[in-house]
Design a protein around this motif. Sequence first.
Motif, short mmCIF file in Angstrom:
data_model
loop_
_atom_site.label_atom_id
_atom_site.label_comp_id
_atom_site.label_asym_id
_atom_site.label_seq_id
_atom_site.Cartn_x
_atom_site.Cartn_y
_atom_site.Cartn_z
N ARG A 161 37.14 46.77 38.69
CA ARG A 161 36.89 45.33 38.47
C ARG A 161 37.78 44.74 37.39
NH1 ARG A 161 34.04 43.54 34.21
NH2 ARG A 161 33.24 41.68 35.20
N LEU A 202 43.57 46.87 34.59
CA LEU A 202 43.56 48.27 35.05
C LEU A 202 43.92 48.35 36.53
CD1 LEU A 202 40.41 49.91 33.37
CD2 LEU A 202 42.80 50.58 33.08
N PHE A 253 34.64 53.32 40.63
CA PHE A 253 34.84 52.94 39.22
C PHE A 253 36.15 53.61 38.78
CE2 PHE A 253 30.17 52.90 39.79
CZ PHE A 253 29.83 51.66 39.28
N SER A 292 32.86 58.24 37.99
CA SER A 292 32.17 58.25 36.71
C SER A 292 31.99 56.79 36.30
CB SER A 292 33.05 58.99 35.69
OG SER A 292 32.36 59.12 34.49
N ARG A 352 29.77 47.40 43.42
CA ARG A 352 28.49 47.09 44.05
C ARG A 352 28.69 46.46 45.43
NH1 ARG A 352 26.18 43.43 39.51
NH2 ARG A 352 28.38 42.84 39.50
N GLY A 368 38.96 53.17 37.01
CA GLY A 368 39.51 53.33 35.66
C GLY A 368 41.02 53.56 35.69
N THR A 369 41.47 54.68 35.11
CA THR A 369 42.90 54.98 35.10
C THR A 369 43.33 55.72 36.38
OG1 THR A 369 42.48 57.06 33.93
CG2 THR A 369 43.01 55.14 32.58
N GLY A 370 42.38 55.95 37.28
CA GLY A 370 42.75 56.50 38.60
C GLY A 370 42.84 58.02 38.66
N THR A 371 42.19 58.71 37.73
CA THR A 371 42.29 60.18 37.73
C THR A 371 41.90 60.77 39.09
OG1 THR A 371 41.58 60.00 35.42
CG2 THR A 371 41.76 62.21 36.32
N VAL A 373 38.48 51.45 43.50
CA VAL A 373 37.97 50.09 43.27
C VAL A 373 37.80 49.94 41.77
CG1 VAL A 373 36.07 48.48 43.70
CG2 VAL A 373 36.83 50.03 45.51
N ASP A 383 36.96 56.33 44.71
CA ASP A 383 36.38 56.20 43.37
C ASP A 383 36.06 54.72 43.14
OD1 ASP A 383 35.59 56.09 40.77
OD2 ASP A 383 37.14 57.45 40.02
N ASP A 409 34.42 44.91 43.05
CA ASP A 409 33.17 45.36 42.43
C ASP A 409 32.61 46.56 43.20
OD1 ASP A 409 30.50 45.56 41.47
OD2 ASP A 409 30.62 43.46 40.83
N PHE A 462 38.14 60.92 32.78
CA PHE A 462 37.78 62.33 32.80
C PHE A 462 39.02 63.17 33.09
CE2 PHE A 462 35.41 61.35 37.08
CZ PHE A 462 36.61 61.24 37.77
C1 LIG Z 1 34.03 55.55 32.88
S1 LIG Z 1 35.33 54.54 33.44
C2 LIG Z 1 36.05 55.49 34.73
C3 LIG Z 1 37.15 56.38 34.23
C4 LIG Z 1 37.86 57.11 35.33
N1 LIG Z 1 37.06 58.21 35.83
C5 LIG Z 1 39.19 57.66 34.78
O1 LIG Z 1 39.38 58.89 34.79
O2 LIG Z 1 39.99 56.86 34.31
C6 LIG Z 1 34.48 53.28 34.33
C7 LIG Z 1 35.39 52.24 34.94
O3 LIG Z 1 34.59 51.41 35.80
C8 LIG Z 1 35.05 50.08 35.70
N2 LIG Z 1 33.95 49.23 36.16
C9 LIG Z 1 32.86 48.85 35.46
N3 LIG Z 1 32.03 48.12 36.24
C10 LIG Z 1 32.60 48.05 37.45
C11 LIG Z 1 32.21 47.47 38.69
N4 LIG Z 1 31.06 46.79 38.82
N5 LIG Z 1 33.02 47.60 39.76
C12 LIG Z 1 34.20 48.29 39.64
N6 LIG Z 1 34.62 48.85 38.49
C13 LIG Z 1 33.82 48.75 37.41
C14 LIG Z 1 35.43 49.94 34.25
O4 LIG Z 1 36.35 48.84 34.08
C15 LIG Z 1 36.06 51.31 33.96
O5 LIG Z 1 37.45 51.29 34.19
#
Ligand SMILES: C[S@@+](CC[C@H](N)C(=O)[O-])C[C@H]1O[C@@H](n2cnc3c(N)ncnc32)[C@H](O)[C@@H]1O
Length: 264
Positions: free
Chosen positions: A246, A250, A224, A31, A15, A226-229, A244, A222, A13, A201
């Motif tokens: 959640r 993914l 959040f 992001s 947070r 996501g796909t790890g960009t 990181v 990062d 998480d 992004f």
């Molecule tokens: C907007 S996307 C990020 C996309 C990333 N920039 C990319 O290029 O793939 C937000 C990501 O945050 C994850 N996420 C949401 N809440 C979260 C949390 N509390 N802790 C960690 N990841 C979280 C979502 O599962 C999602 O993959």
Amino acid sequence: MVLPGIVRVIEGDARRLPGIEPGSVELVVTSPPYPMIPQWDGLFRTLGATSFAAMHALLGEAWVAAHRVLCEGGILAVNIGDALRTGPDGFRLWPNHAEVLARAEAAGFRPLPYLLWQKPTNRPNAYLGSGFLPPNAYVTLDCEFILLFRKGAPRRLPPKDPRRLAARYSRAERDRWFSQLWQDVRAARQRAENGGRTGAFPPELPRRLVRMFSLEGETVLDPFAGTGTTLWAARELGRNAIGVERDPALAAELRKRAAGAAAR
Ligand SMILES: C[S@@+](CC[C@H](N)C(=O)[O-])C[C@H]1O[C@@H](n2cnc3c(N)ncnc32)[C@H](O)[C@@H]1O
């Protein structure tokens, strides 16, 4: 020649940022899920947040955690877009960027001048509202924000630090990257994953930010992922990366890709 960095993936998480030492990160590029965008309603509901304020209270905890793991002088870069939604009171703007600015500052960050990423649209004449008749047409939301913050005072590096000299950008890069409006970065194609869209992004965003605000061998996070960009951009630029995420599916995919990259 740049040696690729090491990528570490943590299923967890944003947070809490489990397993990341305080002060161990030089740059955060991220992001988060955008409040008031239908794509992320389900996720915020799962986390117990249904109002705009509650969604940003959750994200605010992530800015507190980012502040903890950044080193003194470390930079936080947050890509966020505002949202439009019709509620009981009618159509309105939900200013996500303003909430992130306020909450990151409350978490202890110093706000810095930010970037506006204008996403090229293939619908240049898109409009909302009453079209050609005043007064009820709306401005198109075609910019996202890249909010920039620093933890404390600027970093002090030894004069003529070879890593700093090696990280020099060209005059053309400086002029383009440090002007406030970025108009030359195309939006990423979205990938359908886990029944939803990840909101990835484009790699050019983290590539620029990593070069603007970190040195080779440093650590980019990062929270959040996501796909790890961010992770792949940091790695190819010789920075170590921590992601990181959640979502277990993914996170597993990120781990697989990181292990594959390390084995090459
Ligand atoms: C907007 S996307 C990020 C996309 C990333 N920039 C990319 O290029 O793939 C937000 C990501 O945050 C994850 N996420 C949401 N809440 C979260 C949390 N509390 N802790 C960690 N990841 C979280 C979502 O599962 C999602 O993959």
